[in-house]
Design a protein around this motif. Sequence first.
Motif, PDB file in Angstrom:
ATOM      1  N   GLY A 206       6.895 -59.737   1.685  1.00  0.00           N
ATOM      2  CA  GLY A 206       7.180 -61.080   1.187  1.00  0.00           C
ATOM      3  C   GLY A 206       8.673 -61.326   1.219  1.00  0.00           C
ATOM      4  O   GLY A 206       9.459 -60.456   0.834  1.00  0.00           O
ATOM      5  N   THR A 207       9.075 -62.505   1.690  1.00  0.00           N
ATOM      6  CA  THR A 207      10.487 -62.870   1.737  1.00  0.00           C
ATOM      7  C   THR A 207      10.686 -64.155   0.954  1.00  0.00           C
ATOM      8  O   THR A 207      10.025 -65.161   1.234  1.00  0.00           O
ATOM      9  N   LEU A 208      11.588 -64.108  -0.016  1.00  0.00           N
ATOM     10  CA  LEU A 208      11.879 -65.265  -0.858  1.00  0.00           C
ATOM     11  C   LEU A 208      13.023 -66.069  -0.253  1.00  0.00           C
ATOM     12  O   LEU A 208      14.071 -65.502   0.084  1.00  0.00           O
ATOM     13  N   HIS A 209      12.811 -67.386  -0.117  1.00  0.00           N
ATOM     14  CA  HIS A 209      13.836 -68.281   0.426  1.00  0.00           C
ATOM     15  C   HIS A 209      14.148 -69.367  -0.600  1.00  0.00           C
ATOM     16  O   HIS A 209      13.241 -69.823  -1.303  1.00  0.00           O
TER      17      HIS A 209
ATOM     18  N   PRO B  25       2.240 -54.165  -0.950  1.00  0.00           N
ATOM     19  CA  PRO B  25       0.947 -53.579  -0.562  1.00  0.00           C
ATOM     20  C   PRO B  25      -0.081 -53.794  -1.663  1.00  0.00           C
ATOM     21  O   PRO B  25       0.222 -53.661  -2.844  1.00  0.00           O
ATOM     22  N   GLY B  26      -1.275 -54.160  -1.256  1.00  0.00           N
ATOM     23  CA  GLY B  26      -2.359 -54.315  -2.226  1.00  0.00           C
ATOM     24  C   GLY B  26      -2.268 -55.561  -3.073  1.00  0.00           C
ATOM     25  O   GLY B  26      -3.032 -55.714  -4.011  1.00  0.00           O
ATOM     26  N   VAL B  27      -1.333 -56.462  -2.776  1.00  0.00           N
ATOM     27  CA  VAL B  27      -1.208 -57.698  -3.553  1.00  0.00           C
ATOM     28  C   VAL B  27      -1.813 -58.843  -2.751  1.00  0.00           C
ATOM     29  O   VAL B  27      -1.484 -59.031  -1.585  1.00  0.00           O
ATOM     30  N   ASP B  28      -2.718 -59.587  -3.368  1.00  0.00           N
ATOM     31  CA  ASP B  28      -3.249 -60.800  -2.751  1.00  0.00           C
ATOM     32  C   ASP B  28      -2.438 -61.970  -3.279  1.00  0.00           C
ATOM     33  O   ASP B  28      -2.470 -62.264  -4.475  1.00  0.00           O
TER      34      ASP B  28
ATOM     35  N   GLU C  56       2.430 -64.040 -10.647  1.00  0.00           N
ATOM     36  CA  GLU C  56       3.862 -63.819 -10.764  1.00  0.00           C
ATOM     37  C   GLU C  56       4.197 -62.504 -10.077  1.00  0.00           C
ATOM     38  O   GLU C  56       3.512 -61.507 -10.269  1.00  0.00           O
ATOM     39  N   LEU C  57       5.240 -62.533  -9.258  1.00  0.00           N
ATOM     40  CA  LEU C  57       5.659 -61.349  -8.512  1.00  0.00           C
ATOM     41  C   LEU C  57       7.034 -60.907  -9.002  1.00  0.00           C
ATOM     42  O   LEU C  57       7.899 -61.735  -9.256  1.00  0.00           O
ATOM     43  N   ASP C  58       7.205 -59.609  -9.115  1.00  0.00           N
ATOM     44  CA  ASP C  58       8.468 -59.058  -9.578  1.00  0.00           C
ATOM     45  C   ASP C  58       9.229 -58.497  -8.389  1.00  0.00           C
ATOM     46  O   ASP C  58       8.897 -57.437  -7.871  1.00  0.00           O
ATOM     47  N   PHE C  59      10.238 -59.233  -7.919  1.00  0.00           N
ATOM     48  CA  PHE C  59      11.073 -58.773  -6.812  1.00  0.00           C
ATOM     49  C   PHE C  59      12.254 -57.986  -7.375  1.00  0.00           C
ATOM     50  O   PHE C  59      12.451 -57.914  -8.586  1.00  0.00           O
ATOM     51  N   GLU C  60      13.044 -57.416  -6.483  1.00  0.00           N
ATOM     52  CA  GLU C  60      14.210 -56.628  -6.879  1.00  0.00           C
ATOM     53  C   GLU C  60      15.138 -57.416  -7.810  1.00  0.00           C
ATOM     54  O   GLU C  60      15.500 -56.952  -8.880  1.00  0.00           O
ATOM     55  N   LYS C  61      15.498 -58.630  -7.394  1.00  0.00           N
ATOM     56  CA  LYS C  61      16.470 -59.409  -8.156  1.00  0.00           C
ATOM     57  C   LYS C  61      15.894 -60.693  -8.745  1.00  0.00           C
ATOM     58  O   LYS C  61      16.612 -61.444  -9.390  1.00  0.00           O
ATOM     59  N   HIS C  62      14.635 -60.988  -8.480  1.00  0.00           N
ATOM     60  CA  HIS C  62      14.053 -62.267  -8.894  1.00  0.00           C
ATOM     61  C   HIS C  62      12.636 -62.104  -9.435  1.00  0.00           C
ATOM     62  O   HIS C  62      11.931 -61.181  -9.043  1.00  0.00           O
ATOM     63  N   VAL C  63      12.264 -63.019 -10.319  1.00  0.00           N
ATOM     64  CA  VAL C  63      10.870 -63.181 -10.715  1.00  0.00           C
ATOM     65  C   VAL C  63      10.363 -64.410  -9.971  1.00  0.00           C
ATOM     66  O   VAL C  63      11.019 -65.460  -9.962  1.00  0.00           O
TER      67      VAL C  63
END
Length: 112
Positions: free
Chosen positions: A40-43, A56-59, A65-72
Amino acid sequence: HRASMSDVTVWEVLYTHQKTNKQRKFQDGTLRFNVANRKGTLHDDTGRILDSKFLPGVDIESGIELDFEKHVVQVVEEKNPSTSNNSSSLTKPAEPPKRRAGYKSLHSKPFV
């Protein structure tokens, strides 16, 4: 080496970098999800890449809500869902807005 459009889903999202704040301010963005490699790439709303993560394993679906390295990231809805394989919608230009007769006469003298 270009991924075909069917391999990438694009989602409208809200994101924030305030991961620990109780009162988080969210901004509009998009999430591009590559189905093949599960990345997933956040823009941001200008298209600039802010963050990316393998999921992986996320639909991906509306409301999660997804927990990215620097962002929610909160997923809102899929943009242009690929419900049909009708590719003509991609190539057909958008219809120009209809102009009403006399629309440009805003600066001309009114009829007396």
